[in-house]
Scaffold this motif. Sequence first.
Motif, PDB file in Angstrom:
ATOM      1  N   LEU A 160       0.841  -1.196   0.000  1.00 60.48           N
ATOM      2  CA  LEU A 160       0.000   0.000   0.000  1.00 60.48           C
ATOM      3  C   LEU A 160       0.876   1.247   0.000  1.00 60.48           C
ATOM      4  O   LEU A 160       1.811   1.360   0.802  1.00 60.48           O
ATOM      5  CB  LEU A 160      -0.900   0.019   1.237  1.00 60.48           C
ATOM      6  N   TYR A 161       0.550   2.175  -0.887  1.00 66.19           N
ATOM      7  CA  TYR A 161       1.304   3.423  -0.984  1.00 66.19           C
ATOM      8  C   TYR A 161       0.477   4.564  -0.391  1.00 66.19           C
ATOM      9  O   TYR A 161      -0.553   4.940  -0.960  1.00 66.19           O
ATOM     10  CB  TYR A 161       1.660   3.731  -2.443  1.00 66.19           C
ATOM     11  N   PRO A 162       0.893   5.095   0.761  1.00 60.96           N
ATOM     12  CA  PRO A 162       0.169   6.248   1.311  1.00 60.96           C
ATOM     13  C   PRO A 162       0.233   7.427   0.337  1.00 60.96           C
ATOM     14  O   PRO A 162       1.243   7.634  -0.338  1.00 60.96           O
ATOM     15  CB  PRO A 162       0.945   6.568   2.597  1.00 60.96           C
ATOM     16  N   LYS A 163      -0.861   8.169   0.261  1.00 66.65           N
ATOM     17  CA  LYS A 163      -0.874   9.404  -0.532  1.00 66.65           C
ATOM     18  C   LYS A 163      -1.160  10.564   0.424  1.00 66.65           C
ATOM     19  O   LYS A 163      -2.296  10.707   0.862  1.00 66.65           O
ATOM     20  CB  LYS A 163      -1.924   9.347  -1.642  1.00 66.65           C
ATOM     21  N   PRO A 164      -0.119  11.328   0.750  1.00 69.81           N
ATOM     22  CA  PRO A 164       1.261  11.227   0.242  1.00 69.81           C
ATOM     23  C   PRO A 164       2.093  10.232   1.051  1.00 69.81           C
ATOM     24  O   PRO A 164       1.704   9.817   2.138  1.00 69.81           O
ATOM     25  CB  PRO A 164       1.775  12.642   0.459  1.00 69.81           C
ATOM     26  N   THR A 165       3.236   9.878   0.483  1.00 67.58           N
ATOM     27  CA  THR A 165       4.229   9.115   1.220  1.00 67.58           C
ATOM     28  C   THR A 165       5.457  10.001   1.427  1.00 67.58           C
ATOM     29  O   THR A 165       5.415  11.213   1.146  1.00 67.58           O
ATOM     30  CB  THR A 165       4.599   7.813   0.502  1.00 67.58           C
ATOM     31  N   ILE A 166       6.530   9.411   1.918  1.00 67.75           N
ATOM     32  CA  ILE A 166       7.752  10.181   2.167  1.00 67.75           C
ATOM     33  C   ILE A 166       8.944   9.318   1.763  1.00 67.75           C
ATOM     34  O   ILE A 166       8.932   8.100   1.929  1.00 67.75           O
ATOM     35  CB  ILE A 166       7.839  10.602   3.659  1.00 67.75           C
ATOM     36  N   TRP A 167       9.945   9.949   1.207  1.00 68.96           N
ATOM     37  CA  TRP A 167      11.149   9.233   0.787  1.00 68.96           C
ATOM     38  C   TRP A 167      12.062   8.966   1.983  1.00 68.96           C
ATOM     39  O   TRP A 167      12.235   9.817   2.849  1.00 68.96           O
ATOM     40  CB  TRP A 167      11.954  10.048  -0.224  1.00 68.96           C
ATOM     41  N   ASN A 168      12.632   7.777   2.000  1.00 71.66           N
ATOM     42  CA  ASN A 168      13.821   7.535   2.817  1.00 71.66           C
ATOM     43  C   ASN A 168      15.005   7.677   1.872  1.00 71.66           C
ATOM     44  O   ASN A 168      15.170   6.867   0.957  1.00 71.66           O
ATOM     45  CB  ASN A 168      13.782   6.144   3.440  1.00 71.66           C
ATOM     46  N   SER A 169      15.783   8.718   2.058  1.00 74.04           N
ATOM     47  CA  SER A 169      16.847   9.053   1.102  1.00 74.04           C
ATOM     48  C   SER A 169      18.224   8.857   1.732  1.00 74.04           C
ATOM     49  O   SER A 169      18.517   9.423   2.787  1.00 74.04           O
ATOM     50  CB  SER A 169      16.699  10.502   0.633  1.00 74.04           C
ATOM     51  N   HIS A 170      19.030   8.045   1.068  1.00 71.08           N
ATOM     52  CA  HIS A 170      20.420   7.845   1.468  1.00 71.08           C
ATOM     53  C   HIS A 170      21.260   8.840   0.671  1.00 71.08           C
ATOM     54  O   HIS A 170      21.257   8.818  -0.563  1.00 71.08           O
ATOM     55  CB  HIS A 170      20.854   6.414   1.179  1.00 71.08           C
ATOM     56  N   CYS A 171      21.972   9.698   1.380  1.00 77.02           N
ATOM     57  CA  CYS A 171      22.640  10.837   0.742  1.00 77.02           C
ATOM     58  C   CYS A 171      24.152  10.774   0.937  1.00 77.02           C
ATOM     59  O   CYS A 171      24.633  10.485   2.037  1.00 77.02           O
ATOM     60  CB  CYS A 171      22.119  12.151   1.326  1.00 77.02           C
ATOM     61  N   LEU A 172      24.875  11.061  -0.134  1.00 74.18           N
ATOM     62  CA  LEU A 172      26.329  11.161  -0.066  1.00 74.18           C
ATOM     63  C   LEU A 172      26.747  12.610   0.197  1.00 74.18           C
ATOM     64  O   LEU A 172      26.295  13.519  -0.502  1.00 74.18           O
ATOM     65  CB  LEU A 172      26.969  10.684  -1.371  1.00 74.18           C
ATOM     66  N   THR A 173      27.586  12.787   1.200  1.00 77.68           N
ATOM     67  CA  THR A 173      28.161  14.095   1.514  1.00 77.68           C
ATOM     68  C   THR A 173      29.658  14.006   1.225  1.00 77.68           C
ATOM     69  O   THR A 173      30.352  13.167   1.801  1.00 77.68           O
ATOM     70  CB  THR A 173      27.938  14.454   2.994  1.00 77.68           C
ATOM     71  N   ILE A 174      30.166  14.845   0.338  1.00 77.33           N
ATOM     72  CA  ILE A 174      31.528  14.704  -0.177  1.00 77.33           C
ATOM     73  C   ILE A 174      32.468  15.707   0.487  1.00 77.33           C
ATOM     74  O   ILE A 174      32.189  16.909   0.542  1.00 77.33           O
ATOM     75  CB  ILE A 174      31.546  14.895  -1.703  1.00 77.33           C
ATOM     76  N   PHE A 175      33.611  15.191   0.958  1.00 73.89           N
ATOM     77  CA  PHE A 175      34.593  16.027   1.656  1.00 73.89           C
ATOM     78  C   PHE A 175      35.901  16.201   0.883  1.00 73.89           C
ATOM     79  O   PHE A 175      36.721  17.048   1.241  1.00 73.89           O
ATOM     80  CB  PHE A 175      34.940  15.411   3.017  1.00 73.89           C
ATOM     81  N   SER A 176      36.145  15.383  -0.134  1.00 78.55           N
ATOM     82  CA  SER A 176      37.444  15.419  -0.824  1.00 78.55           C
ATOM     83  C   SER A 176      37.262  15.185  -2.312  1.00 78.55           C
ATOM     84  O   SER A 176      36.201  14.764  -2.773  1.00 78.55           O
ATOM     85  CB  SER A 176      38.372  14.332  -0.244  1.00 78.55           C
TER      86      SER A 176
END
Length: 395
Positions: free
Chosen positions: A311-327
């Motif tokens: 079941l997809y809630p309307k709306p739903t929410i993303w679980n986002s895996h994010c890259l943070t770059i240091f070099s």
Amino acid sequence: MDKKKWIGILIFVFLIVLIIGIKLFSGGENGLSNLTTIYVATGGGKEDFLADADVKNILRKKYKIDVVFDTWSNGKTITKPLIRESVNLGNNDVITKIKNGENITINSDNVSKYDALFTSDQRFYDYYKLSPDKTKNESDRYYVLDGGLTLNTPIVIYSWDVVVDALIKQNVVTLKDGVYYITDMNKLIEYILAGKKWKDIGLTDLYGNINIASTDPVSSSPGATYYGLLLSILSGGEINDQTLETNLKKLKVFYQKSGYMNNTPADLFERYLKTGIGGEPMIVDYEKSIIDFANSNPSGFSQVKDDIVVLYPKPTIWNSHCLTIFSENGKKLLSAFEDEEISRIAWEKYGFRTGVAGTSISTTDLGIGIPSKITSTVTSLKMSYYNKLIDYLSK
């Protein structure tokens, strides 16, 4: 020495030189040489994907990088120095100093620094880019060169065909283009707050109150993301300080009615599959869980695929895996994750959507209702609202 012996020695030397040349030209025994090692502090939820042999080979052979993913909890990336020694890796002398209570930071001598941070929650990615709050004893941070959303999966609710049929009759769930959507989340929330029972919606074989099991939002990032979605829905999509207190009170009642909670989504999903409709009529988890399960346990999936419903809630929410770059080395990894072959593996084997919201992907292979696009979503809450939410629930 006779002529035959000389010829034999020359042939032997030639073969040795040839073998060495082949190894040097091909990059060693595995065709790999001159790899750049990249160190990444990594939040959970993607361990199997990052350890995938095909992904590792693409990174090594195509991009000439060898990536070391060290396990971190999201919260500790804020409170601890983001160095390998903080998780007992790297320089033993520095580890000893930390254990002895010395003040070690990312700028201390001989520490093992990271090239990137790979959070499993967008709020930590957004928060890391801010200056550390020293009043809360937050650690010094690296300067962020680049970054962005890399792996995404939406929050979904897993249920069973009988339950979904009853919810359709209650005008809570709608079937559209082969996909089941919860089109009246507010109504479902009110059922739970009011203590409505399963038998009240025609499910006489199910005992107890209507409930949606989730991981604990106080101790689990997936649970916190789900409760963030609930807060956004109760707030009409616009969270503000004027309505926050009222909606937090509702969520506290919702939280108290939820009963026992698992701390990890993997445990909750396994319990859902093993106990069936009688044990867990509805649970909250990530979309990726069913795709991962279908690939890792095809026989088990074939046994339940005709009964389970996503079941997809309307709306739903993303679980986002994010890259943070240091070099600059970290930038190589960010570019590599745009690779089409890596994106294909991420989706087909592990259920991660790697494109931006609205991007079409193939969803027909599993034979269950998974939309090619996720179009109805709310944005992730700011860290300040998440902190208020979690603090209120934990009182």
